[in-house]
Design a protein around this motif. Structure first.
Motif, PDB file in Angstrom:
ATOM      1  N   ASP A  91      -2.469   2.714 -10.743  1.00  0.00           N
ATOM      2  CA  ASP A  91      -1.480   3.779 -10.567  1.00  0.00           C
ATOM      3  C   ASP A  91      -1.943   4.785  -9.515  1.00  0.00           C
ATOM      4  O   ASP A  91      -1.162   5.218  -8.669  1.00  0.00           O
ATOM      5  CB  ASP A  91      -1.211   4.495 -11.891  1.00  0.00           C
ATOM      6  N   LYS A  92      -3.215   5.140  -9.569  1.00  0.00           N
ATOM      7  CA  LYS A  92      -3.743   6.098  -8.593  1.00  0.00           C
ATOM      8  C   LYS A  92      -3.684   5.525  -7.186  1.00  0.00           C
ATOM      9  O   LYS A  92      -3.309   6.217  -6.233  1.00  0.00           O
ATOM     10  CB  LYS A  92      -5.183   6.482  -8.948  1.00  0.00           C
ATOM     11  N   PHE A  93      -4.044   4.240  -7.056  1.00  0.00           N
ATOM     12  CA  PHE A  93      -4.018   3.614  -5.732  1.00  0.00           C
ATOM     13  C   PHE A  93      -2.584   3.518  -5.211  1.00  0.00           C
ATOM     14  O   PHE A  93      -2.341   3.694  -4.021  1.00  0.00           O
ATOM     15  CB  PHE A  93      -4.685   2.239  -5.780  1.00  0.00           C
ATOM     16  N   THR A  94      -1.628   3.257  -6.109  1.00  0.00           N
ATOM     17  CA  THR A  94      -0.221   3.217  -5.705  1.00  0.00           C
ATOM     18  C   THR A  94       0.204   4.561  -5.136  1.00  0.00           C
ATOM     19  O   THR A  94       0.893   4.626  -4.118  1.00  0.00           O
ATOM     20  CB  THR A  94       0.681   2.830  -6.898  1.00  0.00           C
ATOM     21  N   VAL A  95      -0.234   5.647  -5.768  1.00  0.00           N
ATOM     22  CA  VAL A  95       0.074   6.990  -5.262  1.00  0.00           C
ATOM     23  C   VAL A  95      -0.530   7.166  -3.867  1.00  0.00           C
ATOM     24  O   VAL A  95       0.118   7.682  -2.960  1.00  0.00           O
ATOM     25  CB  VAL A  95      -0.433   8.080  -6.227  1.00  0.00           C
ATOM     26  N   VAL A  96      -1.766   6.737  -3.690  1.00  0.00           N
ATOM     27  CA  VAL A  96      -2.433   6.849  -2.386  1.00  0.00           C
ATOM     28  C   VAL A  96      -1.631   6.096  -1.324  1.00  0.00           C
ATOM     29  O   VAL A  96      -1.402   6.618  -0.228  1.00  0.00           O
ATOM     30  CB  VAL A  96      -3.889   6.331  -2.460  1.00  0.00           C
ATOM     31  N   LEU A  97      -1.190   4.892  -1.654  1.00  0.00           N
ATOM     32  CA  LEU A  97      -0.407   4.111  -0.695  1.00  0.00           C
ATOM     33  C   LEU A  97       0.934   4.772  -0.386  1.00  0.00           C
ATOM     34  O   LEU A  97       1.350   4.821   0.774  1.00  0.00           O
ATOM     35  CB  LEU A  97      -0.172   2.697  -1.233  1.00  0.00           C
ATOM     36  N   GLU A  98       1.604   5.257  -1.421  1.00  0.00           N
ATOM     37  CA  GLU A  98       2.913   5.876  -1.221  1.00  0.00           C
ATOM     38  C   GLU A  98       2.835   7.149  -0.391  1.00  0.00           C
ATOM     39  O   GLU A  98       3.790   7.508   0.289  1.00  0.00           O
ATOM     40  CB  GLU A  98       3.561   6.189  -2.573  1.00  0.00           C
ATOM     41  N   THR A  99       1.724   7.839  -0.457  1.00  0.00           N
ATOM     42  CA  THR A  99       1.606   9.124   0.240  1.00  0.00           C
ATOM     43  C   THR A  99       0.881   9.023   1.574  1.00  0.00           C
ATOM     44  O   THR A  99       0.728  10.028   2.258  1.00  0.00           O
ATOM     45  CB  THR A  99       0.866  10.148  -0.645  1.00  0.00           C
ATOM     46  N   ALA A 100       0.452   7.843   1.949  1.00  0.00           N
ATOM     47  CA  ALA A 100      -0.372   7.674   3.156  1.00  0.00           C
ATOM     48  C   ALA A 100       0.263   8.257   4.412  1.00  0.00           C
ATOM     49  O   ALA A 100      -0.418   8.873   5.222  1.00  0.00           O
ATOM     50  CB  ALA A 100      -0.698   6.201   3.360  1.00  0.00           C
ATOM     51  N   GLY A 101       1.550   8.095   4.594  1.00  0.00           N
ATOM     52  CA  GLY A 101       2.194   8.560   5.814  1.00  0.00           C
ATOM     53  C   GLY A 101       2.917   9.893   5.697  1.00  0.00           C
ATOM     54  O   GLY A 101       3.636  10.283   6.614  1.00  0.00           O
ATOM     55  N   LEU A 102       2.714  10.600   4.593  1.00  0.00           N
ATOM     56  CA  LEU A 102       3.434  11.854   4.384  1.00  0.00           C
ATOM     57  C   LEU A 102       2.707  13.038   5.019  1.00  0.00           C
ATOM     58  O   LEU A 102       1.475  13.094   4.992  1.00  0.00           O
ATOM     59  CB  LEU A 102       3.613  12.128   2.881  1.00  0.00           C
ATOM     60  N   ASN A 103       3.482  13.983   5.558  1.00  0.00           N
ATOM     61  CA  ASN A 103       2.876  15.230   6.039  1.00  0.00           C
ATOM     62  C   ASN A 103       2.691  16.162   4.836  1.00  0.00           C
ATOM     63  O   ASN A 103       3.070  15.827   3.717  1.00  0.00           O
ATOM     64  CB  ASN A 103       3.718  15.867   7.152  1.00  0.00           C
ATOM     65  N   ALA A 104       2.129  17.331   5.062  1.00  0.00           N
ATOM     66  CA  ALA A 104       1.798  18.249   3.969  1.00  0.00           C
ATOM     67  C   ALA A 104       3.029  18.657   3.154  1.00  0.00           C
ATOM     68  O   ALA A 104       2.978  18.717   1.923  1.00  0.00           O
ATOM     69  CB  ALA A 104       1.090  19.486   4.514  1.00  0.00           C
ATOM     70  N   THR A 105       4.139  18.918   3.823  1.00  0.00           N
ATOM     71  CA  THR A 105       5.364  19.324   3.131  1.00  0.00           C
ATOM     72  C   THR A 105       5.900  18.186   2.271  1.00  0.00           C
ATOM     73  O   THR A 105       6.263  18.389   1.105  1.00  0.00           O
ATOM     74  CB  THR A 105       6.439  19.758   4.153  1.00  0.00           C
ATOM     75  N   GLU A 106       5.933  16.981   2.832  1.00  0.00           N
ATOM     76  CA  GLU A 106       6.419  15.823   2.093  1.00  0.00           C
ATOM     77  C   GLU A 106       5.499  15.497   0.912  1.00  0.00           C
ATOM     78  O   GLU A 106       5.964  15.156  -0.167  1.00  0.00           O
ATOM     79  CB  GLU A 106       6.518  14.606   3.016  1.00  0.00           C
ATOM     80  N   LEU A 107       4.194  15.640   1.136  1.00  0.00           N
ATOM     81  CA  LEU A 107       3.224  15.385   0.070  1.00  0.00           C
ATOM     82  C   LEU A 107       3.426  16.370  -1.079  1.00  0.00           C
ATOM     83  O   LEU A 107       3.409  15.990  -2.254  1.00  0.00           O
ATOM     84  CB  LEU A 107       1.795  15.468   0.589  1.00  0.00           C
ATOM     85  N   SER A 108       3.652  17.639  -0.743  1.00  0.00           N
ATOM     86  CA  SER A 108       3.885  18.644  -1.779  1.00  0.00           C
ATOM     87  C   SER A 108       5.127  18.315  -2.598  1.00  0.00           C
ATOM     88  O   SER A 108       5.120  18.419  -3.830  1.00  0.00           O
ATOM     89  CB  SER A 108       4.031  20.035  -1.154  1.00  0.00           C
TER      90      SER A 108
END
Length: 122
Positions: free
Chosen positions: A51-68
């Protein structure tokens, strides 16, 4: 099932009147689609490595605003995601041995085992 509420399947079933098996099937389908749906009500730090790795993959290309925004939707903190990302990167820090190196280590181990056996007998 999903953050931020993290209710158990039994709680959701009782609350909405949806059979437990149906909810488990939905959860399984979401997981197959790559959605992060932890198997329990655990705090995100207690999630599985998958689950944690899935989150890492899903957020890999996000900027700070999108990540938040992503984190708010899932009850996470950007700092958690960054720690998980670092842990994923660190997991491959140790160099992998070549086949030749592995065989040499096995040969040395066998020699050591013979020497230990000989010393115990003597």
């Amino acid at each position: 099932m999903s953050p931020p509420m993290r209710q158990s399947v039994a709680q959701i079933s009782a609350e909405l009147g949806i059979h437990v098996v149906t909810l488990y099937n939905w959860r399984k389908a979401w997981r197959l689609q790559g959605e992060v749906v932890p198997a329990s009500e655990k705090d995100p730090e207690g999630w599985s490595a998958t689950d944690k790795f899935t989150v890492v993959l899903e957020t890999a290309g996000l900027n700070a605003t999108e990540l938040s925004a992503y984190c708010r939707e899932r009850g996470l903190y950007p700092e958690q995601v960054e720690r998980w990302r670092q842990a994923s990167q660190d997991a491959n820090e140790k160099p992998v041995l070549t086949l030749k190196e592995q065989k040499e280590l096995e040969r040395l181990r066998a020699q050591d085992q013979k020497e230990i056996k000989r010393l115990k007998q003597g």
